[in-house]
Design an enzyme around this catalytic site. Structure first.
Site, short mmCIF file in Angstrom:
data_model
loop_
_atom_site.label_atom_id
_atom_site.label_comp_id
_atom_site.label_asym_id
_atom_site.label_seq_id
_atom_site.Cartn_x
_atom_site.Cartn_y
_atom_site.Cartn_z
N LYS A 103 -38.41 46.59 73.94
CA LYS A 103 -39.14 47.81 73.60
C LYS A 103 -38.93 48.18 72.13
O LYS A 103 -37.83 47.97 71.60
CB LYS A 103 -38.56 48.92 74.48
CG LYS A 103 -39.27 50.23 74.47
CD LYS A 103 -38.58 51.17 75.45
CE LYS A 103 -37.29 51.72 74.90
NZ LYS A 103 -37.41 52.98 74.15
N LYS A 137 -36.12 53.39 68.19
CA LYS A 137 -35.70 53.98 66.92
C LYS A 137 -34.25 53.64 66.55
O LYS A 137 -33.87 53.77 65.40
CB LYS A 137 -35.93 55.49 66.93
CG LYS A 137 -35.14 56.26 67.97
CD LYS A 137 -35.43 57.76 67.85
CE LYS A 137 -35.88 58.34 69.16
NZ LYS A 137 -34.98 58.20 70.27
N LYS A 178 -28.06 50.01 77.84
CA LYS A 178 -27.31 50.57 76.70
C LYS A 178 -25.82 50.25 76.81
O LYS A 178 -25.16 50.05 75.79
CB LYS A 178 -27.55 52.07 76.59
CG LYS A 178 -28.94 52.39 76.09
CD LYS A 178 -29.05 53.74 75.41
CE LYS A 178 -30.40 53.85 74.72
NZ LYS A 178 -30.71 55.17 74.22
N1 AQP Z 1 -41.49 51.67 72.67
C1 AQP Z 1 -41.96 52.78 73.21
N2 AQP Z 1 -43.23 52.84 73.67
C2 AQP Z 1 -43.70 53.97 74.24
N3 AQP Z 1 -42.95 55.10 74.39
C3 AQP Z 1 -41.69 55.07 73.94
N4 AQP Z 1 -40.70 55.98 73.95
C4 AQP Z 1 -39.60 55.45 73.40
N5 AQP Z 1 -39.84 54.19 73.01
C5 AQP Z 1 -41.13 53.92 73.34
C6 AQP Z 1 -40.83 57.34 74.45
O1 AQP Z 1 -40.44 58.23 73.42
C7 AQP Z 1 -39.62 59.27 73.95
C8 AQP Z 1 -38.26 59.14 73.30
O2 AQP Z 1 -37.22 59.35 74.16
P1 AQP Z 1 -35.68 59.32 73.72
O3 AQP Z 1 -35.54 59.69 72.29
O4 AQP Z 1 -34.95 60.18 74.68
O5 AQP Z 1 -35.17 57.85 73.87
P2 AQP Z 1 -35.71 56.49 74.32
O6 AQP Z 1 -36.66 56.60 75.43
O7 AQP Z 1 -34.51 55.63 74.56
O8 AQP Z 1 -36.46 56.03 72.98
P3 AQP Z 1 -35.97 55.04 71.84
O9 AQP Z 1 -36.93 55.17 70.70
O10 AQP Z 1 -35.77 53.67 72.40
O11 AQP Z 1 -34.58 55.66 71.39
P4 AQP Z 1 -33.16 54.99 71.36
O12 AQP Z 1 -33.31 53.80 70.45
O13 AQP Z 1 -32.26 56.03 70.82
O14 AQP Z 1 -32.80 54.59 72.76
C9 AQP Z 1 -39.61 59.06 75.46
O15 AQP Z 1 -40.67 59.77 76.08
C10 AQP Z 1 -39.83 57.58 75.59
O16 AQP Z 1 -40.36 57.19 76.84
#
Ligand code: AQP
Length: 334
Positions: free
Chosen positions: A198, A201, A115
């Site tokens: 990955k 969102k 990030k």
């Molecule tokens: N691509 C993915 N496949 C499986 N699991 C996923 N998770 C996120 N992306 C995937 C799981 O969803 C939860 C979200 O956690 P978070 O909102 O704290 O942030 P993150 O892990 O960084 O998820 P994102 O969607 O990628 O958000 P941004 O874009 O804001 O960084 C967790 O349990 C994660 O493992």
């Protein structure tokens, strides 16, 4: 026997994706419905502030994600649902843990490195570095046993264990060491437009992900544009990353086994497979979308759920914090 405590959250940092559902939320609903655990699921709004954001959008997404929790099947009678910043103990415990966590543990985190690169030097905040400590506080406040998450969050749960261990060693046994749990498949759903990344969102392109509130047309368009390879057979082959990812999504939304899926597409090409996958995803998200649209008209109910959830969370988190304050050498308010 005391019920196991299960806790997890999602940051309202964008459009909740099918990856978030498959990796995390599907496990929460399953755990909740098994009925043998005490469940805490919350919208981690403070985590969404760790990278540059728009306050107006944060407010909107916090409510949207809360409603999506309900729309995905989380039941306030079986799970405590709340918004992280409504429980001030999370930030207070973070400070105490900050003072007991070596910086060297934090700048090694994969997500921090990724990030920081993405937002650029000027935008790397102290909060981004500190994110895993806030997450440790989230988990440890509730004496959590299990943290159902996707693969990318495993390292953060590991550091929560280390933080707990260190605190327990320095000040006496206080925290339980939590365990991360991943789903049997789909712990890391990859981006539709790039199988090396990955699904996220907060991705810049909407073709990276399926949003749980995407329309059927959007879903068909996104899947038809999804990256594939020049191979012909529709088979689960880990070396064909883009196809493997699409097949994993197929398997996750239908619950059908690998062999049956391969037989179903034997002799067929990408066009047929993608069309069927899009139909299956549309079918899968339809009830979520429908329930969401209903909840939008019933905001008072949503508010009430979050209010009750926060009250209960404040009670439990407050007890832990009281114990921690004493152990850490802080005196009670006069
Ligand atoms: N691509 C993915 N496949 C499986 N699991 C996923 N998770 C996120 N992306 C995937 C799981 O969803 C939860 C979200 O956690 P978070 O909102 O704290 O942030 P993150 O892990 O960084 O998820 P994102 O969607 O990628 O958000 P941004 O874009 O804001 O960084 C967790 O349990 C994660 O493992």
């Amino acid at each position: 026997m005391a019920k196991k405590r299960v806790l997890s959250g999602v940051a309202p940092s964008g459009n909740l994706t099918l990856g978030n559902y498959i990796g995390a939320i599907s496990q929460w609903v399953k755990k909740q419905d098994e009925g043998d655990s005490e469940n805490w699921f919350f919208v981690v709004d403070l985590h969404a502030m760790t990278v540059p954001y728009d306050p107006k959008v944060l407010k909107e997404k916090t409510i949207e994600v809360s409603m999506l929790y309900l729309a995905c099947g989380l039941d306030p009678d079986k799970s405590n649902l709340f918004i992280q910043s409504h429980v001030p103990a999370h930030t207070e415990l973070t400070w105490i843990l900050n003072c007991n966590t070596p910086v060297g543990w934090l700048n090694q985190m994969i997500q921090y490195k990724e990030k920081s690169k993405k937002v650029g030097d000027e935008n790397v905040s102290v909060g981004l570095l500190d994110y895993p400590v806030l997450q440790a506080a989230d988990i440890l406040l509730y004496n959590t046993d299990l943290v159902p998450v996707g693969e990318d969050q495993r390292q953060h749960v590991e550091i929560a264990r280390e933080i707990a261990r260190r605190f327990n060693r320095l000040y006496g046994n206080t925290f339980k060491e939590p365990k991360a749990v991943n789903p049997p498949q789909g712990a890391r759903i990859m981006a539709l437009d790039n199988p090396e990344e990955k699904m996220s969102k907060s991705a810049e392109s909407k073709y990276n992900y399926i949003w749980l509130l995407d329309t059927p047309d959007d879903i068909h368009l996104k899947i038809s544009k999804a990256v594939t390879d020049s191979g012909k057979e529709i088979v689960f082959d880990k070396d064909r990353k883009a196809l493997f990812n699409l097949l994993t999504i197929y398997q996750s939304v239908t619950g059908v086994g690998e062999q049956v899926i391969e037989e179903r597409f034997d002799g067929k090409g990408y066009a047929e497979f993608k069309k069927d996958l899009a139909d299956k995803v549309v079918e899968f998200v339809a009830p979520i979308r429908e329930k969401y649209l209903e909840l939008e008209k019933n905001y008072d109910y949503v508010r009430d759920v979050l209010k009750r959830g926060a009250a209960k969370a404040n009670e439990v988190a407050g007890e832990t914090l009281k114990k921690v304050r004493t152990r850490a050498g802080l005196i009670d308010p006069m």
